[in-house]
Scaffold this active site. Structure first.
Site, PDB file in Angstrom:
ATOM      1  NE  ARG A  42      -1.350   3.409  -9.079  1.00  0.00           N
ATOM      2  CZ  ARG A  42      -1.141   3.839 -10.296  1.00  0.00           C
ATOM      3  NH1 ARG A  42      -2.061   4.678 -10.945  1.00  0.00           N
ATOM      4  NH2 ARG A  42      -0.374   3.049 -11.027  1.00  0.00           N
ATOM      5  CG  ASN A  59      -7.537  -6.386 -14.685  1.00  0.00           C
ATOM      6  OD1 ASN A  59      -7.107  -5.184 -13.992  1.00  0.00           O
ATOM      7  ND2 ASN A  59      -7.670  -7.521 -14.201  1.00  0.00           N
ATOM      8  CG  HIS A  65       6.036   1.684  -6.518  1.00  0.00           C
ATOM      9  ND1 HIS A  65       6.068   0.500  -5.984  1.00  0.00           N
ATOM     10  CD2 HIS A  65       5.021   1.907  -6.921  1.00  0.00           C
ATOM     11  CE1 HIS A  65       5.098   0.034  -5.982  1.00  0.00           C
ATOM     12  NE2 HIS A  65       4.217   0.844  -6.851  1.00  0.00           N
ATOM     13  CE1 TYR A 112      -7.071  -2.405  -4.886  1.00  0.00           C
ATOM     14  CE2 TYR A 112      -5.206  -1.290  -4.943  1.00  0.00           C
ATOM     15  CZ  TYR A 112      -5.889  -1.549  -5.481  1.00  0.00           C
ATOM     16  OH  TYR A 112      -6.083  -0.959  -6.841  1.00  0.00           O
TER      17      TYR A 112
END
Length: 691
Positions: A383, A52, A443, A476
Site C-alpha cells: 500500500r 471498520n 505482503h 501507525y
C-alpha cells in the site's frame, strides 16, 4: 492436545474470529466514548468504527452469508456453523450500531457547546437559507441525476456504500391518493463535500454545518416538475466486495483484476441501511430490488458516519479539542551525516514510526536513486500513499539506468485501483514491475539496494513491519530495520529471485518466509521455549501483532503454556486464543492497546535460555498470512537494537491507561493496577528514554 483434567469443560478453548473482531471494534468505540479523549479525536474514532464495520460487512460477513446460501453446515474450529455465526454477528453488530448512534448524538451535543453546530435547513435564518439556495442551484443541482423506476426504466445500479435518496411521488394531475405512487432514487454525489459550511450569523461565534443530503431533500421538488414528493428518505447498500480471481487462467493479472473491480460494483447485497421512518412503499421497493429481508438496519441519524473524519479536520482551530501535535524526529543515527550508506556501513539502525520520521526511508531511496555506485534497487509495494516520494525515487533510478525491480501487490484489498495506477506509471519509467506469484499475496515489506564498493558488491537492506507509505507512517506504530548484515543481504537477494523468477526453495540463513517455512520456524522457536521450561531454564515469549486466529498456532502456544512458558501477547485486534484457562493457558496473558496511533508492528521475543532472540515480521499469526501470502520474519542481530525492542515491548506491557486485558470469556477489561498511570504510546514519544 493435552488438556488438563481440571479444566472446566464448559469453558471454550477457542474464541471465534469474527466475534473477536466485533469486540475489537467495540474497543475502538470506547475511545469515542472516553471523556478523557479530546472531543474532535472522539469524533474521529467514531468515524473509524463506521469504516471498520463497512469493511467487515463487505468482506467477512459477505463470506459467511455465502456459506449459508451454499447450505454449508460444518462447524468451524471455534464451534460455530455459518448460520449460527451469522445470527450472532448481526445481533452484535446491530447492538453496536445502536451504541454508535447514541455516541454520535452525545458528541453532537458536546460540539454544540463548543459552538460547532450540525444543523438542519429549518433552523437557519433567511439570509443563511438564501445562501444555501444559491449553493444548491449553482453547485449541487447540475450534478444531480433523478432516476425514475418504472416499467420502461429498470432499477439503476446502486453503488456499494454510496448514499441515495428514495423518493416517493404523486403526479400533480392524479385525482385520488389511491393511485399507486411513483418511485425514484437520487444519488447524493460523493464528489461534493458532504458537510457544507453555512455562512456565519451576524454577531455570532457559531460555526454551522449542514449535510449535503439534507440540502438536497429541501430542494428535491426541483428535480421532479409536475410531481409532488410525498416522502424522501436516505438509504445505503453494502455489497460483497471480496475479489474472486482466476489467477491460473488469467493471461494478464492486471487486466483480470480490473475486470473483477468492475464486477465488484454488482456484488451481492449484504446489508441495507435505511433512514428511520422510511416510507413503506420505498422500503418494499428496496427490499424487492436487493432481495434482502433480514439484514435491514433502521438508522436513527445520518447514514455513513465515516464523514466525521473529514468533518473533524474541516472545523478550523479548536486545537484544545485535538491531540497535541507531535512532530516525528529524524533518527539520531542519521542526524549528523548526509551519507546514509556510510552510517549503515558502521552500524545497523532501527527506526520506530510514528515517533521517528519516515523521511529516513524516503531519503535512503532517494540517495540510492542518485548514487552512481548503486547498481540495482529491488522492493515490495503493498500500500502506497497518494503522492509517494518512493514512486518518484524509483522512477528516477530507472531513468538513470539502474536495474529497478518492484513487486507491486495488485490484490491489496481496496487499494487495487491505486496499485494498478502505480504499476503502470512505474513500467512507463523503465522499472521492471512484477505482480508476485500466482495465488499468493506479497505482503512482505523489504527494500534491497545493491551498491558497488571497491572490488565487491555490498547489499543494503531495509525490512519493515509496515507498508512503504509515508502517510500511514504518521498514524501507525511500525518498526523498520536498516542493515548491511551479509547473511540478511544474501537472503534478501534469494527472496527477490524466488518472487521474480524460477528458483528452488531457498535454505534461509536468517529469514523465515511464508508460505513454506514461517509457520514451521515459529513452531520450532516456541517448542524450544517449551523444552527450556521443562528443563527449568528461563523460558518466555512476548509477541506483538495485529491478529492471532490460526488454530495450529493457538494450539502450539497452549502446549508451551502447559510446559511452563510465560507468554505475553500484545494483540490489537482479533484473538482466537483463550488466556488464563486453568490447565490450558494459565501462563498466557493477552493485551490489546487502542490509542491515538494504530498499533501495527509485529515484534517477537524469545527468551532462549538467557540469550534473547528478537524478530521483526510482516505477518500476523493468521491462516492467510502463514499459508497464502509471501511474508517475512527477519532477526535483529545487534545487541543494542535488541534491547531497544525489548524496552518497547515492556513499555506496552506496562500500559495501564489504554491497555485492555483479554478475559477467558472473550470480553476485554481495562488494565487496573496500583502502578502510576502509564500510557505506552505517549511514553514512547520520549525516544531517548527507551531506544
Amino acid at each position: 492436545m493435552d488438556r488438563a483434567s481440571e479444566r472446566n469443560k464448559n469453558q471454550p478453548i477457542y474464541l471465534n474470529r469474527d466475534l473477536s473482531w466485533i469486540e475489537f471494534n467495540r474497543r475502538v468505540m470506547e475511545e469515542a466514548q472516553d471523556h478523557t479523549t479530546p472531543l474532535l479525536e472522539r469524533v474521529k474514532f467514531l468515524s473509524i468504527v463506521s469504516s471498520n464495520l463497512d469493511e467487515f460487512m463487505s468482506v467477512r460477513v459477505a463470506g459467511v452469508q455465502d456459506q449459508v446460501k451454499a447450505k454449508y453446515t460444518k462447524e468451524d474450529f471455534t464451534g460455530y456453523t455459518p448460520q449460527v455465526l451469522l445470527n450472532k454477528i448481526m445481533k452484535r453488530s446491530s447492538q453496536m450500531v445502536q451504541a454508535q448512534y447514541k455516541t454520535y448524538r452525545e458528541l453532537i451535543r458536546l460540539l454544540a457547546k463548543e459552538q460547532v453546530i450540525l444543523t438542519d435547513y429549518e433552523s437557519l435564518n433567511q439570509s443563511q437559507q438564501r445562501s444555501l439556495d444559491e449553493y444548491f442551484h449553482d453547485i449541487v443541482f447540475p450534478v444531480l441525476t433523478p432516476m425514475a423506476v418504472d416499467q420502461s426504466r429498470p432499477f439503476p445500479l446502486v453503488h456499494s456504500l454510496g448514499i441515495y435518496l428514495a423518493v416517493v411521488l404523486r403526479r400533480d394531475e392524479d385525482s385520488t391518493e389511491e393511485e399507486e405512487p411513483y418511485f425514484a432514487i437520487v444519488q447524493v454525489p460523493s464528489i461534493l463535500n458532504r458537510c457544507i459550511e453555512v455562512p456565519v450569523r451576524q454577531n455570532s461565534k457559531k460555526r454551522e454545518y449542514i449535510l449535503l443530503e439534507h440540502l438536497i431533500k429541501q430542494h428535491i421538488h426541483t428535480l421532479f416538475s409536475g410531481y409532488t414528493p410525498i416522502a424522501v428518505h436516505d438509504f445505503r447498500i453494502t455489497r460483497n466486495a471480496d475479489l474472486t480471481l482466476n489467477e491460473e487462467g488469467a493471461e494478464d493479472l492486471l487486466e483480470e483484476i480490473e475486470k473483477e473491480l468492475r464486477r465488484r460494483r454488482w456484488g451481492v447485497p449484504v446489508r441495507l441501511e435505511v433512514e428511520r421512518g422510511m416510507h413503506p412503499y420505498s422500503l418494499d421497493m428496496l427490499k424487492d430490488e436487493f432481495e434482502i429481508e433480514d439484514h435491514v438496519l433502521e438508522i436513527d441519524g445520518p447514514l455513513d458516519l465515516t464523514f466525521l473524519m473529514k468533518f473533524s479536520a474541516q472545523v478550523p482551530g479548536l486545537e484544545h479539542l485535538r491531540y497535541p501535535k507531535v512532530a516525528p524526529v529524524y533518527p539520531r543515527e542519521f542526524d549528523d551525516s548526509d551519507d546514509l550508506f556510510a552510517v549503515l556501513r558502521q552500524q545497523d539502525v532501527l527506526i520506530h514510526h510514528p515517533y521517528e520520521s519516515f523521511d529516513a526511508v524516503n531519503d535512503f531511496l532517494e540517495q540510492a536513486a542518485e548514487d552512481p555506485k548503486v547498481l540495482a534497487i529491488k522492493m515490495t509495494l503493498y500500500r502506497v500513499s497518494g503522492n509517494s516520494p518512493i514512486i518518484r525515487s524509483l522512477a528516477k533510478a530507472a531513468e538513470a539506468g539502474k536495474q529497478v525491480t518492484v513487486v507491486v501487490e495488485l490484490k491489496a484489498r481496496f487499494d487495487e485501483e491505486r496499485n494498478i495506477a502505480w504499476a503502470r506509471q512505474l513500467e512507463k519509467t523503465g522499472c521492471h514491475v512484477v505482480y508476485g506469484l500466482v495465488g499468493l499475496k506479497t505482503h512482505a515489506k523489504i527494500l534491497l539496494i545493491v551498491r558497488q564498493e571497491m572490488n565487491y558488491l555490498r547489499r543494503y537492506v531495509h525490512v519493515s513491519t509496515g507498508n512503504y507509505n509515508d502517510s500511514t507512517a504518521r498514524l501507525y506504530t511500525d518498526t523498520g530495520l536498516f542493515t548491511t548484515h551479509p547473511i540478511i543481504g544474501e537472503d534478501a537477494s534469494a527472496l527477490f529471485n524466488e518472487i521474480t523468477g524460477y528458483s528452488s526453495p531457498h535454505e534461509w540463513q536468517a529469514f523465515a518466509v511464508a508460505p513454506d517455512g514461517l509457520q514451521d520456524r515459529l513452531f520450532e522457536l516456541i517448542d524450544r521455549e517449551a523444552k527450556n521450561a521443562r528443563k527449568g531454564k528461563p523460558a518466555k515469549i512476548i509477541a506483538k501483532m495485529n491478529s492471532l486466529s490460526n488454530q495450529a498456532m493457538v494450539d502450539q502456544l497452549y502446549k508451551a503454556s502447559q510446559a511452563g512458558v510465560q507468554i505475553d501477547l500484545i494483540i490489537r485486534g482479533v484473538c482466537c486464543l483463550c488466556p488464563g484457562v486453568k490447565g490450558l493457558s494459565e501462563n498466557i496473558r493477552v493485551y490489546s492497546i487502542v490509542d491515538r496511533y494504530l498499533e501495527h508492528s509485529r515484534i517477537i521475543f524469545f527468551e532462549n535460555d538467557g540469550n534473547p532472540e528478537l524478530y521483526l515480521s510482516s505477518a500476523d499469526w493468521m491462516t492467510r498470512n502463514l499459508t497464502r501470502r509471501i511474508e517475512l520474519m527477519c532477526p535483529v542481530f545487534d545487541y543494542r537494537l535488541k534491547q531497544s525492542l525489548i524496552n518497547l515491548l515492556e513499555l506496552s506491557l506496562r500500559d495501564n491507561v489504554k491497555a485492555r486485558k483479554l478475559l477467558p470469556s472473550g470480553q476485554y477489561a481495562r488494565v487496573e493496577n496500583n502502578q502510576p498511570p502509564l500510557r505506552s504510546q505517549f511514553a514512547a514519544e520520549d525516544i531517548d528514554s527507551w531506544k
